[in-house]
Enzyme design. Structure first.
Site, PDB file in Angstrom:
ATOM      1  N   LYS A  66      68.665  10.399 -33.288  1.00 20.11           N
ATOM      2  CA  LYS A  66      69.326  11.698 -33.034  1.00 20.11           C
ATOM      3  C   LYS A  66      69.156  12.017 -31.557  1.00 20.11           C
ATOM      4  O   LYS A  66      68.029  12.118 -31.052  1.00 20.11           O
ATOM      5  CB  LYS A  66      68.709  12.788 -33.901  1.00 20.11           C
ATOM      6  CG  LYS A  66      69.172  14.197 -33.505  1.00 20.11           C
ATOM      7  CD  LYS A  66      68.763  15.237 -34.506  1.00 20.11           C
ATOM      8  CE  LYS A  66      69.684  15.250 -35.706  1.00 20.11           C
ATOM      9  NZ  LYS A  66      69.509  16.413 -36.566  1.00 20.11           N
ATOM     10  N   ALA A  99      73.118  18.104 -31.691  1.00 21.46           N
ATOM     11  CA  ALA A  99      72.826  16.682 -31.474  1.00 21.46           C
ATOM     12  C   ALA A  99      73.845  15.820 -32.191  1.00 21.46           C
ATOM     13  O   ALA A  99      74.633  16.290 -33.009  1.00 21.46           O
ATOM     14  CB  ALA A  99      71.422  16.351 -31.973  1.00 21.46           C
ATOM     15  N   THR A 100      73.818  14.533 -31.850  1.00 25.81           N
ATOM     16  CA  THR A 100      74.637  13.518 -32.506  1.00 25.81           C
ATOM     17  C   THR A 100      73.700  12.454 -33.068  1.00 25.81           C
ATOM     18  O   THR A 100      72.733  12.065 -32.419  1.00 25.81           O
ATOM     19  CB  THR A 100      75.629  12.876 -31.520  1.00 25.81           C
ATOM     20  OG1 THR A 100      76.449  13.897 -30.960  1.00 25.81           O
ATOM     21  CG2 THR A 100      76.505  11.851 -32.220  1.00 25.81           C
ATOM     22  N   VAL A 101      74.000  11.986 -34.288  1.00 23.51           N
ATOM     23  CA  VAL A 101      73.158  10.988 -34.951  1.00 23.51           C
ATOM     24  C   VAL A 101      73.877   9.644 -34.930  1.00 23.51           C
ATOM     25  O   VAL A 101      75.072   9.561 -35.217  1.00 23.51           O
ATOM     26  CB  VAL A 101      72.846  11.403 -36.405  1.00 23.51           C
ATOM     27  CG1 VAL A 101      71.954  10.363 -37.072  1.00 23.51           C
ATOM     28  CG2 VAL A 101      72.178  12.764 -36.422  1.00 23.51           C
ATOM     29  N   ASP A 121      65.785  24.781 -41.027  1.00 23.31           N
ATOM     30  CA  ASP A 121      67.218  24.454 -41.138  1.00 23.31           C
ATOM     31  C   ASP A 121      67.490  23.704 -42.440  1.00 23.31           C
ATOM     32  O   ASP A 121      68.127  22.665 -42.453  1.00 23.31           O
ATOM     33  CB  ASP A 121      67.672  23.618 -39.939  1.00 23.31           C
ATOM     34  CG  ASP A 121      69.196  23.640 -39.782  1.00 23.31           C
ATOM     35  OD1 ASP A 121      69.842  24.518 -40.386  1.00 23.31           O
ATOM     36  OD2 ASP A 121      69.736  22.785 -39.071  1.00 23.31           O
ATOM     37  N   GLY A 167      76.534  17.212 -34.812  1.00 20.18           N
ATOM     38  CA  GLY A 167      76.247  18.595 -35.127  1.00 20.18           C
ATOM     39  C   GLY A 167      76.311  19.468 -33.890  1.00 20.18           C
ATOM     40  O   GLY A 167      76.719  19.020 -32.811  1.00 20.18           O
TER      41      GLY A 167
END
Length: 698
Positions: free
Chosen positions: A51, A34-36, A145, A31
């Site tokens: 995350k 962040a990255t999951v 969100d 996103g």
């Protein structure tokens, strides 16, 4: 978090272990912040989701402190519809959150696949989301969100809300990421655009937009960029879902008026007209679901009127633009002031400046002469300055004339405005302007995707892949995904569909099993069930038939069933020795053998019986030859006539015929004549070779 499909690009964190506990296994999603990743907790041996924040956000101490505080607050939530937050920390300068791993899909994927949804289904999916928000609001947290990407649906159908790690306490100031409001523009409540103060009503607005999108399959506001979308949220009411369905020509079902009213109550632009929090919205959702179940979707104007929002006293959020005020009167110049004072060196009159009424003449007597003189201050006469300084610029004269002072003030104001505007533009550029959004271009042609990328100032690379669901030439997916925030000029990768992947069925009939297997595997097909059967016509080990015809287009790894010959079927051989040859021949021919009969004399086997059989036992194949030896009985000898032959000669004749001779004297004379008088059996009789014949001598 959800298990998601991503382009298999290399990620340097895969394989690393965070804080000697969390082993990164695979990247799930990426996103704007962040990255999951899917990871394994090496201590508890369970699969979790991690995350990891962007590195530039992790280097912001203020952001990291707020992130830590708010993640701790979110971890206190305990609700079945909330993705649990297990842990948080920092690795290599990047903050991370450890969360519950949810195997399934996002609500975004469900909407893309099935929307518009029937009202019953949409309300069934939104109810656990609202229940999670009610729990958060009661704990003093705002999610900020809510969007379909943050709603997960497990493989068992359980709905969970993710990303509560970015929630904030209602009592804390709004957290921003390098000056940009946290949230997604398509679901952003108007108050976050105008004064950046979210509360429980902000989450209600976002949940209402998600409900609208499930009911219609469309977002309520669209635009070329996030700023246009945010502007629409502030200034344009979200229309009724039923009206949106009517615009697209949907006729499968209708949306009742009270469902429209529920969406209106959640998405009112004025927060004071909106449902107060998640608990109130949950009550309304359950009330509407109950009405749907009871009436089958018929309108209920009374309930709709109860649900519709009521405008607050201050009015609409949109304020009218005030008309430009009349021009302020310009002060007189130095010469005009002197002329007004009679051109002499007397004192200058003071003047109060008032704008002229429209249409009134500018009377010189009024504007120039009707003034009272201002006497000079006697205390200033012959007075010395309080301080004496050596001027820095001795030749620089700064006029204190009111007109010049006013002009300097205007110039200073313009300079301040320019500096402020420059700072604002620079701040906007470094925090938002230099970024763009990856367009959502799935299920569109490559040309349309490239056009959308050009509009958003994004470069394009393409790769191809086969797809069972996406037609050839259309975009299957993008990396990064649609909606991701990236730098202008960065490149996105389009995965273009080649259509369904198909392989031609090779010709395998007549080949050996090994050859057929190699041919199928070389064309990306698989060997299915292999059946062996006897065949009189096909040699053993050869493929007799296949489940697909040659040239048929098949999916990768389609199993192909084969029938392989075992050769002729073996037939048991029955023994017929010492049994009638005719019977043996008939039975063996009936069994499928070819029978060859050879006659032969036998002293021991009766005529017509089988003396021997080759082969006499075991098994044979249809058409094999079996030889029978049929007995003709012993060799027969006819007894010759030896009458009146001498005994010696008669004996010689009989023995030469293969007979055994016994001499018998049949006369009573003392002196025999030694002449044969006959035989017993008599001459002409057929007897077996080697039989004994009695020679009668007189």
């Amino acid at each position: 978090m959800e298990t998601a499909f991503m382009n298999s690009t290399y990620d340097p964190l895969v394989g690393h272990v965070l804080d000697e506990r969390y082993e990164i296994l695979a990247k799930l999603a990426r996103g704007g912040m962040a990255t999951v990743y899917r990871a394994r907790d090496l201590r508890l041996m369970r699969t979790i989701a991690v995350k990891i924040m962007r590195r530039d956000l992790g280097e912001d101490d203020d952001f990291a402190a707020k992130f830590d505080h708010e993640a701790r607050a979110a971890a206190t939530l305990n609700h079945p519809a909330v993705v649990g937050v297990f842990d948080q920390g920092t690795a290599q300068g990047q903050p991370y959150i450890v969360m519950e791993f949810v195997e399934g899909e996002t609500l975004r994927r469900r909407i893309s696949r099935e929307a518009p949804l029937r009202p019953e289904k949409a309300l069934e999916l939104i109810e656990p989301v609202v229940a999670a928000l009610a729990c958060a609001h009661e704990s003093g947290l705002v999610h900020r969100d809510i969007k379909p990407e943050n709603v997960l649906i497990s493989t068992r159908g359980q709905v969970k809300v993710a990303d509560f790690g970015l929630a904030r306490l209602m009592t804390s100031p709004q957290m921003t990421a390098t000056g940009v409001l946290v949230g997604t523009a398509s679901y952003l409540p108007p108050e976050l655009v105008t004064h950046s103060r979210p509360d429980s009503r902000s989450d209600v607005y976002s949940a209402g937009v998600v409900l609208f999108e499930m009911l219609t399959g469309k977002k309520p506001h669209t635009g070329e960029n996030n700023y246009q979308i945010a502007y629409a949220h502030v200034n344009v009411d979200i229309e009724k879902p039923s009206a949106t369905l009517a615009e697209v020509g949907h006729s499968g079902w209708r949306i009742p008026d009270y469902v429209d009213a529920l969406v209106e109550a959640c998405t009112a632009r004025d927060p004071d007209s909106r449902l107060f929090d998640g608990r109130v919205m949950l009550e309304r959702v359950r009330q509407v679901r109950k009405e749907l179940l009871a009436t089958g979707g018929r309108d209920n104007p009374v309930l709709a009127a109860q649900l519709r929002p009521h405008p607050s006293v201050p009015g609409d959020l949109t304020q009218p633009i005030q008309p430009r005020p009349d021009a302020r009167p310009r002060p007189l110049a130095d010469g005009e002031l002197q002329a007004a004072a009679g051109g002499g060196n007397g004192p200058v009159e003071a003047r109060a400046w008032h704008p002229l009424s429209p249409g009134s003449p500018a009377s010189p007597a009024l504007t120039r002469n009707a003034r009272q003189p201002i006497a000079p201050n006697p205390e200033d006469s012959g007075r010395q300055p309080r301080m004496h300084r050596t001027p820095v610029f001795p030749n620089l004269h700064i006029s204190q004339n009111p007109v010049h002072r006013r002009r300097r003030g205007v110039l200073l104001l313009l300079l301040v405005l320019l500096v402020t505007a420059g700072a604002g533009v620079g701040s906007w550029w470094f925090t938002a302007g230099r970024f763009t959004t990856v367009p959502s271009v799935t299920q569109v042609s490559e040309a349309a995707a490239r056009k959308a990328a050009d509009v958003n100032n994004v470069g394009v690379d393409t790769v191809t892949a086969y797809s069972e669901d996406v037609a050839a030439g259309l975009v299957i997916s993008t990396d990064p995904g649609g909606g991701t925030r990236i730098l202008r000029g960065d490149t996105m990768t389009l995965v273009i569909s080649l259509g369904p992947e198909r392989f031609g069925m090779p010709k395998v009939v007549g080949s050996s099993l090994d050859e057929a297997r190699a041919a199928l595997e070389s064309t990306n097909l698989a060997v299915g069930t292999v059946t062996e059967t006897f065949s009189d016509d096909v040699a053993a080990g050869v493929v007799m038939s296949a489940s697909q015809e040659p040239g048929t287009a098949l999916k990768r790894d389609t199993p192909i069933d084969l029938t392989v010959s075992k050769g002729p079927e073996p037939i048991a051989i029955e023994a017929f020795v010492y049994r009638p040859a005719t019977t043996a021949k008939t039975q063996l021919e009936k069994a499928g053998f070819t029978v060859k009969v050879t006659p032969e004399n036998s002293d021991t086997v009766t005529k017509g019986l089988v003396i021997s059989q080759t082969p006499a036992s075991g098994t044979g194949r249809r058409g094999d030859t079996i030889t029978l030896v049929e007995s003709l009985g012993p060799v027969m000898v006819e007894i010759p006539d030896v009458k009146y032959k001498s005994t010696e000669e008669a004996t010689r004749i009989l023995e030469s015929a293969g007979l055994v001779v016994e001499v018998e004297n049949v006369t009573g004379f003392p002196l025999p004549s030694q002449l044969a008088v006959g035989t017993r059996p008599p001459p002409g009789t057929s007897v077996p070779d080697g039989s004994t014949v009695v020679l009668l001598v007189a």
